[in-house]
Design an enzyme around this catalytic site. Structure first.
Site, PDB file in Angstrom:
ATOM      1  N   THR A  16       0.832  -1.205   0.000  1.00  0.00           N
ATOM      2  CA  THR A  16       0.000   0.000   0.000  1.00  0.00           C
ATOM      3  C   THR A  16       0.869   1.259   0.000  1.00  0.00           C
ATOM      4  O   THR A  16       0.396   2.325  -0.363  1.00  0.00           O
ATOM      5  CB  THR A  16      -0.899   0.055   1.250  1.00  0.00           C
ATOM      6  OG1 THR A  16      -0.069  -0.166   2.401  1.00  0.00           O
ATOM      7  CG2 THR A  16      -1.987  -1.001   1.206  1.00  0.00           C
ATOM      8  N   ASP A  17       2.128   1.100   0.415  1.00  0.00           N
ATOM      9  CA  ASP A  17       2.952   2.310   0.643  1.00  0.00           C
ATOM     10  C   ASP A  17       3.250   3.084  -0.644  1.00  0.00           C
ATOM     11  O   ASP A  17       3.291   4.295  -0.633  1.00  0.00           O
ATOM     12  CB  ASP A  17       4.232   1.989   1.426  1.00  0.00           C
ATOM     13  CG  ASP A  17       5.177   1.071   0.682  1.00  0.00           C
ATOM     14  OD1 ASP A  17       4.716   0.334  -0.217  1.00  0.00           O
ATOM     15  OD2 ASP A  17       6.379   1.071   1.001  1.00  0.00           O
ATOM     16  N   SER A  46      32.250  -2.552   9.233  1.00  0.00           N
ATOM     17  CA  SER A  46      31.091  -3.287   9.733  1.00  0.00           C
ATOM     18  C   SER A  46      31.574  -4.494  10.509  1.00  0.00           C
ATOM     19  O   SER A  46      32.170  -5.414   9.946  1.00  0.00           O
ATOM     20  CB  SER A  46      30.171  -3.748   8.597  1.00  0.00           C
ATOM     21  OG  SER A  46      29.246  -4.684   9.120  1.00  0.00           O
ATOM     22  N   ALA A  97      16.049 -10.001   6.539  1.00  0.00           N
ATOM     23  CA  ALA A  97      14.966 -10.824   7.099  1.00  0.00           C
ATOM     24  C   ALA A  97      13.629 -10.108   7.031  1.00  0.00           C
ATOM     25  O   ALA A  97      12.624 -10.584   7.533  1.00  0.00           O
ATOM     26  CB  ALA A  97      15.286 -11.199   8.545  1.00  0.00           C
ATOM     27  N   GLY A  98      13.633  -8.915   6.427  1.00  0.00           N
ATOM     28  CA  GLY A  98      12.388  -8.162   6.332  1.00  0.00           C
ATOM     29  C   GLY A  98      12.176  -7.232   7.516  1.00  0.00           C
ATOM     30  O   GLY A  98      11.092  -6.699   7.719  1.00  0.00           O
ATOM     31  N   LEU A  99      13.216  -7.041   8.323  1.00  0.00           N
ATOM     32  CA  LEU A  99      13.106  -6.112   9.451  1.00  0.00           C
ATOM     33  C   LEU A  99      13.761  -4.773   9.127  1.00  0.00           C
ATOM     34  O   LEU A  99      13.935  -3.927   9.985  1.00  0.00           O
ATOM     35  CB  LEU A  99      13.737  -6.732  10.709  1.00  0.00           C
ATOM     36  CG  LEU A  99      13.004  -7.953  11.269  1.00  0.00           C
ATOM     37  CD1 LEU A  99      13.777  -8.558  12.449  1.00  0.00           C
ATOM     38  CD2 LEU A  99      11.597  -7.591  11.725  1.00  0.00           C
ATOM     39  N   SER A 102      18.490  -2.226   6.377  1.00  0.00           N
ATOM     40  CA  SER A 102      19.064  -1.185   5.508  1.00  0.00           C
ATOM     41  C   SER A 102      18.634   0.203   5.987  1.00  0.00           C
ATOM     42  O   SER A 102      19.468   1.102   6.109  1.00  0.00           O
ATOM     43  CB  SER A 102      18.674  -1.412   4.042  1.00  0.00           C
ATOM     44  OG  SER A 102      17.273  -1.417   3.876  1.00  0.00           O
ATOM     45  N   ASP A 146      10.004   2.550   6.037  1.00  0.00           N
ATOM     46  CA  ASP A 146      11.100   1.974   6.823  1.00  0.00           C
ATOM     47  C   ASP A 146      11.914   3.046   7.544  1.00  0.00           C
ATOM     48  O   ASP A 146      12.161   2.961   8.749  1.00  0.00           O
ATOM     49  CB  ASP A 146      12.033   1.160   5.928  1.00  0.00           C
ATOM     50  CG  ASP A 146      11.322   0.027   5.236  1.00  0.00           C
ATOM     51  OD1 ASP A 146      10.120  -0.176   5.506  1.00  0.00           O
ATOM     52  OD2 ASP A 146      11.963  -0.654   4.411  1.00  0.00           O
ATOM     53  N   TYR A 196       8.121  -7.223  -8.258  1.00  0.00           N
ATOM     54  CA  TYR A 196       7.850  -5.990  -7.503  1.00  0.00           C
ATOM     55  C   TYR A 196       7.652  -4.832  -8.481  1.00  0.00           C
ATOM     56  O   TYR A 196       6.673  -4.088  -8.405  1.00  0.00           O
ATOM     57  CB  TYR A 196       9.010  -5.694  -6.549  1.00  0.00           C
ATOM     58  CG  TYR A 196       8.854  -4.404  -5.762  1.00  0.00           C
ATOM     59  CD1 TYR A 196       8.030  -4.349  -4.646  1.00  0.00           C
ATOM     60  CD2 TYR A 196       9.537  -3.252  -6.137  1.00  0.00           C
ATOM     61  CE1 TYR A 196       7.872  -3.179  -3.927  1.00  0.00           C
ATOM     62  CE2 TYR A 196       9.388  -2.067  -5.430  1.00  0.00           C
ATOM     63  CZ  TYR A 196       8.564  -2.035  -4.321  1.00  0.00           C
ATOM     64  OH  TYR A 196       8.416  -0.861  -3.607  1.00  0.00           O
TER      65      TYR A 196
HETATM   66  P1  ADP Z   1      16.549  -5.596   4.987  1.00  0.00           P
HETATM   67  O1  ADP Z   1      16.527  -4.098   4.930  1.00  0.00           O
HETATM   68  O2  ADP Z   1      15.172  -6.181   4.914  1.00  0.00           O
HETATM   69  O3  ADP Z   1      17.300  -6.135   6.157  1.00  0.00           O
HETATM   70  P2  ADP Z   1      17.999  -5.205   2.580  1.00  0.00           P
HETATM   71  O4  ADP Z   1      18.446  -6.105   1.512  1.00  0.00           O
HETATM   72  O5  ADP Z   1      17.171  -4.024   2.212  1.00  0.00           O
HETATM   73  O6  ADP Z   1      17.288  -6.101   3.682  1.00  0.00           O
HETATM   74  O7  ADP Z   1      19.260  -4.614   3.352  1.00  0.00           O
HETATM   75  C1  ADP Z   1      20.276  -5.475   3.788  1.00  0.00           C
HETATM   76  C2  ADP Z   1      21.608  -4.847   3.447  1.00  0.00           C
HETATM   77  O8  ADP Z   1      21.858  -3.709   4.287  1.00  0.00           O
HETATM   78  C3  ADP Z   1      22.752  -5.776   3.689  1.00  0.00           C
HETATM   79  O9  ADP Z   1      22.970  -6.630   2.588  1.00  0.00           O
HETATM   80  C4  ADP Z   1      23.901  -4.797   3.902  1.00  0.00           C
HETATM   81  O10 ADP Z   1      24.386  -4.322   2.667  1.00  0.00           O
HETATM   82  C5  ADP Z   1      23.225  -3.637   4.623  1.00  0.00           C
HETATM   83  N1  ADP Z   1      23.384  -3.789   6.072  1.00  0.00           N
HETATM   84  C6  ADP Z   1      22.410  -3.955   6.989  1.00  0.00           C
HETATM   85  N2  ADP Z   1      22.922  -4.098   8.247  1.00  0.00           N
HETATM   86  C7  ADP Z   1      24.253  -3.997   8.118  1.00  0.00           C
HETATM   87  C8  ADP Z   1      25.360  -4.064   9.023  1.00  0.00           C
HETATM   88  N3  ADP Z   1      25.192  -4.282  10.337  1.00  0.00           N
HETATM   89  N4  ADP Z   1      26.610  -3.933   8.511  1.00  0.00           N
HETATM   90  C9  ADP Z   1      26.793  -3.713   7.208  1.00  0.00           C
HETATM   91  N5  ADP Z   1      25.801  -3.664   6.308  1.00  0.00           N
HETATM   92  C10 ADP Z   1      24.551  -3.792   6.739  1.00  0.00           C
HETATM   93 MG    MG Z   2      15.812  -2.918   3.284  1.00  0.00          MG
END
Ligand code: ADP
Ligand code: MG
Length: 350
Positions: A16-17, A46, A97-99, A102, A146, A196
């Site tokens: 919906t967003d 990281s 994981a969908g949380l 990013s 988000d 998507y």
């Molecule tokens: P979601 O946002 O659902 O977790 P995404 O694919 O949108 O999945 O985002 C995941 C990406 O964000 C990872 O592949 C990485 O590039 C980046 N990311 C998230 N957390 C970290 C972290 N702690 N360290 C480095 N990169 C991260």
């Molecule tokens: Mg994301």
């Protein structure tokens, strides 16, 4: 200086967003932590990934550092110039994981940089900067939910957000006797990004067919004009928006039976009308349906894999998750992951 930004889960309001609709997310008690200090060069580390990235200039590398660099670029575009810093990232938030790890990473970075350099940026602007990093620098066409939740999240509350006007309302999340969990199917089908984009196109097609500018102007009456796939997509969006509003009312009344039913309905609609679920998430939802103490469940996120949010009576999910894992393993030869989900505040210093 250290800050942390939470992940988020969306209770209801899927797909919906980007249709000027409603969503009902809350910030979750898993975080990305960012610390920042002066350095001779831009250096990002990281701890989660175990990698150091050193940048001579702000460039896209096609990896995690882009989320950080993207924020610096978005700030610079608005005249907020930084000097070389070392940014260290740590996290209790599972990635992918969908949380929304990013958005948590972007928001934590943006907030840390602003605090460090004394940039005074209103919260909503921070949301937009973080989102711009993802849309323009990383290149993912995401909505605003988000980043909005990672900034505006409030412990013990969900956010009823109108993605068209960005008006929002905190809805108390008094889960007396209930809890949320997330089951990650641990699959991500190839289709997910092409489908998507296709859904977004189909929704634009709906508007074109009806001669309307925004999905907000589309009515149930309009459905009569639509056929086939366009009918199904539009029906999902309209009904999902109604379900979000009903969910807000249910939460306010503390009516978790009703909220659970709405979650199941949302899943069915995502499966049959929007056609973005998959065998694995359908299996998890079907398995949970009819289990004692399970009130509702639905796939979350873009679809074609990813997670399932589960609303259950306190303690009941814990008792059946091994059984669910076993059935899932037997069927798909894959291990699901489980995450308990509590609420948290938006980005802040630690
Ligand atoms: P979601 O946002 O659902 O977790 P995404 O694919 O949108 O999945 O985002 C995941 C990406 O964000 C990872 O592949 C990485 O590039 C980046 N990311 C998230 N957390 C970290 C972290 N702690 N360290 C480095 N990169 C991260
Ligand atoms: Mg994301």
């Amino acid at each position: 200086m250290k800050v942390k930004a939470p992940g988020r889960i969306n209770i209801i309001g899927e797909h919906t967003d980007y249709n000027d609709g409603y969503v009902l997310p809350f910030a979750v008690d898993k975080f990305v932590e960012v610390s920042i200090e002066r350095s001779k060069r831009y250096e990002f580390y990281s701890k989660t990934i175990g990698e150091v990235v050193v940048l001579e200039k702000f460039e896209r590398l096609g990896k995690w550092s882009d989320y950080v660099t993207g924020v610096l670029v978005a700030l610079e575009k608005r005249g907020y110039k930084t000097e070389p810093v070392r940014i260290e990232v740590d996290s209790s938030l599972p990635m992918g994981a969908g949380l929304s790890s990013s958005a948590a990473l972007e928001v934590a970075t943006a907030y840390a940089v602003c605090e460090f350099f004394g940039f005074e940026i209103p919260k909503l602007e921070l949301v937009k900067i973080a989102r711009e990093a993802e849309v323009e620098f990383v290149g993912v066409k995401c909505g605003i939910m988000d980043q909005f939740t990672a900034v505006f999240g409030k412990r013990g509350h969900a956010i009823f957000l109108d993605t068209m006007t960005l008006q929002y309302e905190y809805v108390p999340l008094e889960l007396s006797g209930c809890e949320f969990n997330l089951v990650d199917s641990n699959v991500k089908h190839e289709l997910s990004s092409s489908e998507y984009n296709k859904r977004r196109q189909e929704c634009e097609e709906v508007l074109k067919t009806l001669g309307k500018k925004s999905f907000r102007e589309v009515t149930f009456e309009d459905l009569k004009v639509l056929k086939g796939v366009l009918f199904k997509r539009a029906k999902h969006v309209l009904e999902e928006n109604e379900r979000v509003k009903k969910s807000v009312e249910a939460l306010k009344r503390g009516d978790f039976e009703e909220l659970g039913k709405l979650l199941f309905q949302s899943h069915e609609s995502l499966r049959d009308l929007y056609e973005v679920s998959c065998e694995e998430t359908d299996f998890i939802v079907d398995y949970l349906k009819g289990e004692e103490g399970i009130l509702g469940a639905r796939m979350v996120g873009g679809g074609f894999g990813g997670g399932v949010i589960v609303l259950s009576r306190l303690g009941t999910f814990e008792r059946l998750k091994d059984r669910l894992a076993e059935a899932y393993r037997e069927r798909f030869g894959l291990e699901p992951s489980f995450h308990s989900i509590g609420s948290a505040d938006g980005v802040h210093r630690v």
